[in-house]
Structure formats: structure tokens, C-alpha cells
Design a protein around this motif. Structure first.
Motif, mmCIF file in Angstrom:
data_model
loop_
_atom_site.group_PDB
_atom_site.id
_atom_site.type_symbol
_atom_site.label_atom_id
_atom_site.label_comp_id
_atom_site.label_asym_id
_atom_site.label_seq_id
_atom_site.Cartn_x
_atom_site.Cartn_y
_atom_site.Cartn_z
ATOM 1 N N PRO A 128 19.036 -47.477 -41.311
ATOM 2 C CA PRO A 128 18.030 -47.459 -40.286
ATOM 3 C C PRO A 128 16.986 -47.300 -40.872
ATOM 4 C CG PRO A 128 19.608 -45.576 -40.315
ATOM 5 C CD PRO A 128 19.843 -46.608 -41.121
ATOM 6 N N ASP A 129 15.573 -47.517 -39.265
ATOM 7 C CA ASP A 129 14.279 -47.658 -39.889
ATOM 8 C C ASP A 129 13.540 -46.547 -40.130
ATOM 9 O OD1 ASP A 129 14.064 -50.547 -39.047
ATOM 10 O OD2 ASP A 129 13.562 -50.303 -37.219
ATOM 11 N N GLY A 130 13.476 -47.019 -42.107
ATOM 12 C CA GLY A 130 12.277 -45.048 -42.336
ATOM 13 C C GLY A 130 13.281 -44.657 -43.082
ATOM 14 N N HIS A 131 14.081 -45.118 -43.094
ATOM 15 C CA HIS A 131 15.706 -44.362 -43.962
ATOM 16 C C HIS A 131 15.606 -45.687 -45.273
ATOM 17 C CE1 HIS A 131 16.143 -42.332 -40.372
ATOM 18 N NE2 HIS A 131 16.562 -41.416 -41.062
ATOM 19 N N THR A 132 16.245 -44.678 -46.058
ATOM 20 C CA THR A 132 16.740 -45.535 -48.189
ATOM 21 C C THR A 132 18.385 -44.981 -47.558
ATOM 22 O OG1 THR A 132 14.267 -44.828 -48.426
ATOM 23 C CG2 THR A 132 16.372 -45.757 -49.599
ATOM 24 N N ALA A 133 18.611 -46.613 -47.980
ATOM 25 C CA ALA A 133 20.646 -46.200 -48.646
ATOM 26 C C ALA A 133 20.634 -45.346 -50.289
ATOM 27 C CB ALA A 133 21.236 -46.959 -48.431
ATOM 28 N N ILE A 134 21.074 -44.235 -50.235
ATOM 29 C CA ILE A 134 21.795 -43.887 -51.810
ATOM 30 C C ILE A 134 22.675 -43.342 -51.440
ATOM 31 C CG2 ILE A 134 20.762 -42.067 -53.118
ATOM 32 C CD1 ILE A 134 18.576 -41.569 -51.520
ATOM 33 N N GLU A 167 16.980 -16.523 -62.149
ATOM 34 C CA GLU A 167 18.283 -17.066 -61.524
ATOM 35 C C GLU A 167 18.868 -18.135 -61.105
ATOM 36 O OE1 GLU A 167 18.818 -12.796 -58.976
ATOM 37 O OE2 GLU A 167 17.081 -12.780 -59.245
ATOM 38 N N SER A 168 20.352 -18.078 -60.877
ATOM 39 C CA SER A 168 21.058 -19.014 -60.226
ATOM 40 C C SER A 168 20.242 -19.284 -58.226
ATOM 41 C CB SER A 168 21.901 -19.231 -60.118
ATOM 42 O OG SER A 168 22.916 -19.071 -61.778
ATOM 43 N N SER A 169 20.157 -20.511 -57.743
ATOM 44 C CA SER A 169 19.968 -19.989 -56.543
ATOM 45 C C SER A 169 20.171 -21.083 -55.880
ATOM 46 C CB SER A 169 18.194 -20.334 -56.608
ATOM 47 O OG SER A 169 17.539 -21.231 -57.315
ATOM 48 N N SER A 170 20.274 -21.217 -54.700
ATOM 49 C CA SER A 170 21.159 -22.532 -53.894
ATOM 50 C C SER A 170 19.752 -22.038 -52.044
ATOM 51 C CB SER A 170 22.535 -21.995 -53.131
ATOM 52 O OG SER A 170 23.064 -22.669 -52.651
ATOM 53 N N LYS A 171 19.611 -23.551 -52.233
ATOM 54 C CA LYS A 171 19.286 -23.570 -50.596
ATOM 55 C C LYS A 171 19.704 -24.931 -50.143
ATOM 56 C CE LYS A 171 14.954 -25.174 -50.308
ATOM 57 N NZ LYS A 171 13.993 -25.657 -50.024
ATOM 58 N N THR A 172 18.846 -25.318 -48.674
ATOM 59 C CA THR A 172 19.795 -26.591 -48.163
ATOM 60 C C THR A 172 18.550 -27.521 -48.451
ATOM 61 O OG1 THR A 172 20.978 -25.220 -46.320
ATOM 62 C CG2 THR A 172 20.267 -27.416 -45.780
ATOM 63 N N LEU A 173 19.436 -28.790 -48.812
ATOM 64 C CA LEU A 173 18.303 -29.823 -48.669
ATOM 65 C C LEU A 173 17.899 -30.585 -47.716
ATOM 66 C CD1 LEU A 173 16.162 -30.471 -51.409
ATOM 67 C CD2 LEU A 173 18.229 -31.860 -51.988
ATOM 68 N N LEU A 174 19.142 -31.061 -47.379
ATOM 69 C CA LEU A 174 18.985 -31.636 -46.376
ATOM 70 C C LEU A 174 19.425 -31.706 -45.119
ATOM 71 C CD1 LEU A 174 18.367 -34.956 -48.241
ATOM 72 C CD2 LEU A 174 16.525 -34.251 -47.346
ATOM 73 N N LEU A 205 24.284 -42.627 -47.725
ATOM 74 C CA LEU A 205 23.559 -41.820 -47.104
ATOM 75 C C LEU A 205 22.204 -42.154 -46.433
ATOM 76 C CD1 LEU A 205 24.356 -37.386 -48.805
ATOM 77 C CD2 LEU A 205 25.469 -39.313 -46.816
ATOM 78 N N ALA A 206 22.093 -42.008 -45.221
ATOM 79 C CA ALA A 206 20.771 -42.431 -44.517
ATOM 80 C C ALA A 206 19.671 -41.451 -44.888
ATOM 81 C CB ALA A 206 21.214 -43.195 -42.971
ATOM 82 N N VAL A 207 19.321 -41.461 -46.166
ATOM 83 C CA VAL A 207 18.330 -40.709 -45.666
ATOM 84 C C VAL A 207 16.355 -40.589 -45.823
ATOM 85 C CG1 VAL A 207 17.412 -39.308 -48.133
ATOM 86 C CG2 VAL A 207 19.962 -40.037 -48.466
ATOM 87 N N PRO A 208 15.478 -39.913 -45.226
ATOM 88 C CA PRO A 208 14.513 -40.322 -44.793
ATOM 89 C C PRO A 208 13.582 -41.055 -45.974
ATOM 90 C CG PRO A 208 15.085 -38.635 -43.491
ATOM 91 C CD PRO A 208 16.042 -38.792 -44.312
ATOM 92 N N GLU A 209 12.988 -41.272 -45.935
ATOM 93 C CA GLU A 209 11.807 -42.293 -46.969
ATOM 94 C C GLU A 209 10.961 -41.067 -47.943
ATOM 95 O OE1 GLU A 209 9.747 -45.067 -45.760
ATOM 96 O OE2 GLU A 209 11.032 -46.760 -45.501
ATOM 97 N N VAL A 212 13.377 -38.904 -50.352
ATOM 98 C CA VAL A 212 14.286 -39.695 -51.630
ATOM 99 C C VAL A 212 13.712 -39.232 -52.553
ATOM 100 C CG1 VAL A 212 14.569 -41.447 -52.848
ATOM 101 C CG2 VAL A 212 14.562 -41.678 -49.996
ATOM 102 N N ARG A 213 12.849 -39.143 -53.021
ATOM 103 C CA ARG A 213 12.765 -38.183 -54.498
ATOM 104 C C ARG A 213 13.359 -36.707 -54.187
ATOM 105 N NH1 ARG A 213 6.182 -38.665 -55.140
ATOM 106 N NH2 ARG A 213 6.858 -38.110 -52.615
ATOM 107 N N ALA A 214 13.403 -35.910 -53.849
ATOM 108 C CA ALA A 214 14.174 -34.718 -53.551
ATOM 109 C C ALA A 214 15.668 -34.507 -54.075
ATOM 110 C CB ALA A 214 13.560 -33.788 -52.280
ATOM 111 N N LEU A 215 16.285 -35.905 -53.349
ATOM 112 C CA LEU A 215 17.378 -35.813 -53.427
ATOM 113 C C LEU A 215 18.115 -36.084 -54.533
ATOM 114 C CD1 LEU A 215 20.056 -35.854 -52.146
ATOM 115 C CD2 LEU A 215 20.361 -37.887 -51.509
#
Length: 297
Positions: A128-134, A167-174, A205-209, A212-215
Motif C-alpha cells: 500500500p501507499d505510505g508503507h514498506t515491505a519488511i 529489568e526485562s520488559s515488553s510492549k506492543t510495538l505495532l 509485513l506492510a509497515v508504515p514508513e 520501519v526503524r523502530a521495527l
């Protein structure tokens, strides 16, 4: 004589009514005949009544069975559909280039468009437009037990190990990221050999531009997990309605938030109380310059 005349009056009235109805019917017949003659005269002279305006109809073609890249288009591969409004990019029935070899596959029910006939890469078609394939490595766990298919949507959860005193941690990235391909397949049910599927153990995955760097960083520094989600339908809000407040950003979860605290033992007094000594049993003995205490029973 007078009684006969009385009986004759109803008959006279009925006869008069019959004559009036006959005259009325004759007049209607003459009017209808004149109208028919005028219509036939107008048609012979080439002048017809204005026809009712019809709404335009647009005709396109839809594939009835899978068409692979490299196949030649044929009339048997499509059926015609009609719409009251034009479809942007769709090819009209009269413009379908039959006997043309296409380089893009078509699925049953898919509309033939100008983009299908263009010679462009698969990535350009599905991203899709505005996304990047990773592409990311995929295991049995990452693929949701093998249930993950192209077109699904996933949330990406990153888990970080603690370093030093951290400490070990976890979060929803996308959230709600579309899956473009699984093991090289961009559509469900694509014909690929088992050998090709084993060699390509990735998902795209189709990741918003802007994400991308965070992923990419998280894929190297953390363990990524994927949770399948059902994408909610897009709701077009009323432009005049008030915009809903933005949802609060999800905070990370730390290991200490999950580990329950151990119950604390009751604290004991630092000083132990001793029973008072009985001075009557204490005897002090002096030996030269030294002195010692002796307790006598």
C-alpha cells in the motif's frame, strides 16, 4: 287509456338513455380513431415521441477461474458485469485485449484493470501507499501455529531482556499490521511446492514508513512475537461530528509488574530482654588485682 300511458313512460326513458349512451360511445370512438391516425401519420413522417432518457451502463469483465502469470487472455476466462457508475482503472468490455499474455496473476472474481496489464513488480502491486515491505523470520510460533495467511493482520509485541540492573520488559510495538506474504505466497492457496515453502520461511509485513526503524531495531535487540487480530471495519466519521479523543499510548510492562512479591516475615527485636539477675546469688571473689564473679546455688 291513462293507465297505459303511465306504463309507457319507463320504456320511453330507457330508450332515451340507450340512445344517449350510444352517441357518447360513438364520440369516444371517433376521438380514439383520430388519435391513432395522428400517431401513424407522425411515424410515417419520421417524427416520433421523445424517448425516455436511460441511465448509462458500464460493462467490465471479471475472471471466472485463476489466471496465472504468463497465460493468454481469452473470452472464456471472463464474464461480463454491468454497473451504473464507472470503476476507476477497470478495462471496459470493448477494450479487453484478448490474446495478450499477462505477467500478473488473477484470482477468480478479480476485476481486470489497467494495473493488471502493466509490467510492474509484484512488490509495487501489493504494497500500500505510505508503507514498506519488511521480511521477518517465521517459526511455528511466529506464524500463529501455521494459521497465518496473506491478508491477515497482526500486532507486533517486542520483549527486551534486562541489562545490568535493568529489568526485562515488553510492549506492543505495532498494531494492525497487514501480512503481505507468507513463505513467498501472496494469496491464499497459491500453488507452491513444499520445497520452495521450506526454503522461504519468512513473512512479509506492510509497515508504515514512520515505524520501519523502530521495527528493524527491535528485531535485532528484542524477541518479537505476533498476535493475530481481527481488523475492525473502517468507519467514516461525520465531518461535523466531534473527533474522538486519541487513545493513550500503551506503556511497557516490566518483569517486576508480573512477579508477585514474597510475603514478608515478622521482624524480630534487635535487643533480647534478659531476666533480671538475683543479686543474692552473686559472690565477687578478689584474687590479687583481679576480681571475678561466682554464682552460688
Amino acid at each position: 287509456m291513462k293507465s297505459r300511458f303511465v306504463y309507457f313512460i319507463p320504456s320511453l326513458l330507457m330508450a332515451a338513455l340507450a340512445i344517449a349512451l350510444a352517441l357518447f360511445g360513438l364520440m369516444k370512438y371517433d376521438a380514439a380513431e383520430e388519435a391513432q391516425k395522428a400517431l401513424s401519420t407522425g411515424s410515417e413522417s419520421g417524427t416520433t415521441a421523445p424517448e425516455a432518457e436511460q441511465a448509462p451502463v458500464y460493462r467490465y469483465v471479471v475472471a471466472v477461474h485463476p489466471i496465472e502469470a504468463g497465460d493468454t487472455l481469452s473470452a472464456e476466462s471472463f464474464i461480463e458485469i454491468e454497473t451504473a457508475s464507472p470503476i476507476e482503472g477497470a478495462i471496459a468490455v470493448a477494450d479487453v485485449p484478448y490474446d495478450l499474455t499477462i505477467e500478473t496473476a488473477l484470482e477468480p472474481g478479480e476485476l481486470l484493470t489497467a494495473q493488471t496489464l502493466e509490467k510492474q513488480s509484484l512488490i509495487r502491486q501489493i504494497v500500500p501507499d505510505g508503507h514498506t515491505a519488511i521480511a521477518l523470520e517465521m517459526s511455528g510460533v511466529a506464524s500463529i501455529g501455521g494459521l497465518l495467511k496473506p491478508g491477515d493482520f497482526v500486532d507486533v509485541v517486542a520483549s527486551f531482556k534486562g541489562r545490568a540492573d535493568g529489568e526485562s520488559s515488553s510492549k506492543t510495538l505495532l498494531k494492525s499490521i497487514e501480512v503481505l506474504a507468507v513463505q513467498g505466497e501472496t494469496t491464499v492457496g497459491s500453488a507452491s511446492s513444499d520445497d520452495e515453502r521450506r526454503r522461504n520461511s519468512t513473512m512479509v509485513l506492510a509497515v508504515p514508513e514512520e515505524e520501519v526503524r523502530a521495527l528493524v531495531l527491535a528485531s535485532r535487540e528484542a524477541q518479537l512475537n505476533f498476535t493475530a487480530v481481527k481488523r475492525s471495519p473502517v468507519v467514516i466519521a461525520d465531518p461535523e461530528a466531534e473527533k474522538p479523543e486519541a487513545a493513550e499510548e500503551e506503556t511497557a510492562i516490566f518483569l517486576s509488574d508480573l512477579i508477585p512479591e514474597a510475603p514478608r516475615a515478622p521482624q524480630r527485636s534487635a535487643t533480647v530482654e534478659r531476666p533480671p539477675e538475683d543479686p543474692g546469688r552473686k559472690v565477687q571473689v578478689f584474687e590479687g588485682s583481679e576480681a571475678r564473679n561466682v554464682y552460688v546455688q
